[in-house]
Enzyme design. Structure first.
Site, PDB file in Angstrom:
ATOM      1  N   LEU A  44       0.860  -1.175   0.000  1.00 28.79           N
ATOM      2  CA  LEU A  44       0.000   0.000   0.000  1.00 28.79           C
ATOM      3  C   LEU A  44       0.897   1.226   0.000  1.00 28.79           C
ATOM      4  O   LEU A  44       1.905   1.274   0.705  1.00 28.79           O
ATOM      5  CB  LEU A  44      -0.891   0.027   1.248  1.00 28.79           C
ATOM      6  CG  LEU A  44      -2.107  -0.906   1.273  1.00 28.79           C
ATOM      7  CD1 LEU A  44      -2.735  -0.891   2.661  1.00 28.79           C
ATOM      8  CD2 LEU A  44      -3.128  -0.506   0.236  1.00 28.79           C
ATOM      9  N   ASP A  45       0.535   2.251  -0.779  1.00 29.37           N
ATOM     10  CA  ASP A  45       1.282   3.499  -0.774  1.00 29.37           C
ATOM     11  C   ASP A  45       1.260   4.117   0.617  1.00 29.37           C
ATOM     12  O   ASP A  45       0.329   3.878   1.400  1.00 29.37           O
ATOM     13  CB  ASP A  45       0.671   4.491  -1.759  1.00 29.37           C
ATOM     14  CG  ASP A  45       0.819   4.056  -3.204  1.00 29.37           C
ATOM     15  OD1 ASP A  45       1.742   3.266  -3.483  1.00 29.37           O
ATOM     16  OD2 ASP A  45       0.008   4.498  -4.041  1.00 29.37           O
ATOM     17  N   PRO A  46       2.261   4.945   0.958  1.00 31.83           N
ATOM     18  CA  PRO A  46       2.226   5.628   2.253  1.00 31.83           C
ATOM     19  C   PRO A  46       0.942   6.410   2.478  1.00 31.83           C
ATOM     20  O   PRO A  46       0.433   6.464   3.606  1.00 31.83           O
ATOM     21  CB  PRO A  46       3.446   6.556   2.178  1.00 31.83           C
ATOM     22  CG  PRO A  46       4.391   5.848   1.267  1.00 31.83           C
ATOM     23  CD  PRO A  46       3.526   5.190   0.235  1.00 31.83           C
TER      24      PRO A  46
END
Length: 301
Positions: A44-46
């Site tokens: 998951l992206d930050p």
């Protein structure tokens, strides 16, 4: 001093917080559990939060199937502006005169994106081009051609309509970039958009119901039994496969790498294999003659 890690087996459904990379979240939880072996299943992206299954010990062998699993996200789009990263962390690079949309226009644009479609991955992604990550090239100001990839959008639901910040629920195949999807849905409406917030709520057989937060895990850091109680068994990731139970003799031979003569009537493909003594043994493959061959064993003979 050398740290004495312990063997931990099972899957933890982490509710990843915003602002943390998936790898940093994994390493933090792995340290709290003092686990010898762990991995995550699908970054998951930050900017994104939500469901991040972490696999420990034997359960890391299930990560292949979780990486290939379908996923569900809830995304808030910001209409009228495009950013270089396609999300709220990037700098605005363009604005559109059409900064609001109607619900009917949104529904029509959604309809154009259902089913199997082709999607060009964003420059800010972890895919590689000639050995370098695309996001590394993007940060250096470079832009390269990316081949479109086939993905599948099973459903897009309008959770909350707002002309500037609609909230959508997207169920999609692996390899789908929600940031790109938001951009192309906006393009179909004659405007620009980027992701304002993103949260994953489902992955394969898992949903948000059993997620635990990083704060909850940190509160239990001194209680090994309580930490381990948060884990779910590895075979919970493989419910798409039928289950077969072997005798003790059959299990012995399977665990030593041999096909066994169990007649798997009416079953094809991959199966979850159990025996009454040791429980879940791993994944087997049904052969044309009905025998079961070991495919991915979670225990050894």
């Amino acid at each position: 001093m050398r740290r004495n890690y312990r063997d931990v087996n099972g899957i933890l459904l982490l509710d990843k917080p915003v602002g943390l990379t998936s790898n940093r979240a994994l390493q933090t939880v792995k340290r709290i559990f003092n686990a010898r072996k762990a991995g995550h299943t699908g970054s998951l992206d930050p900017l994104a939060s939500g469901l991040l299954p972490l696999c420990f010990g034997h359960a890391t062998k299930a990560s292949h199937w979780l990486l290939d699993a379908d996923k569900t996200y809830e995304v808030t789009a910001s209409i009228g502006a495009q950013t270089d990263t396609a999300d709220a962390e990037g700098a605005i690079v363009a604005t559109a005169e059409v900064a609001e949309v109607s619900e009917s226009a949104l529904q029509q644009a959604i309809a154009e994106h259902l089913g199997e479609i082709e999607q060009v991955p964003p420059m800010y992604s972890a895919l590689k081009h000639e050995g370098r990550r695309l996001y590394e090239l993007a940060r250096a100001g470079e832009k390269v051609d990316r081949a479109p990839r086939k993905i599948r959008i099973y459903a897009i639901e309008i959770v909350k309509f707002d002309p500037r910040h609609p909230v959508l629920r997207v169920r999609c195949s692996k390899g789908t970039y929600i940031r790109t999807l938001v951009e192309t849905v906006a393009e179909a409406m004659g405007t620009l958009a980027h992701v304002q917030t993103l949260r994953r709520t489902e992955l394969g057989p898992f949903d948000a119901g059993r997620m635990v937060t990083l704060a909850q895990i940190e509160d239990l850091a001194s209680d090994v039994a309580a930490l381990d109680s948060l884990l779910i068994p590895a075979d919970s990731a493989l419910k798409q496969f039928s289950a077969v139970t072997l005798s003790a003799t059959e299990a012995h031979y399977l665990l030593n790498g041999n096909p066994v003569g169990h007649a798997a009537k009416g079953i094809e493909g991959l199966v979850r294999v159990y025996d009454k003594q040791q429980g879940f043994l791993g994944v087997g493959e049904v052969l044309p003659d009905g025998r079961i061959a070991p495919k991915r064993l979670f225990l050894s003979g």
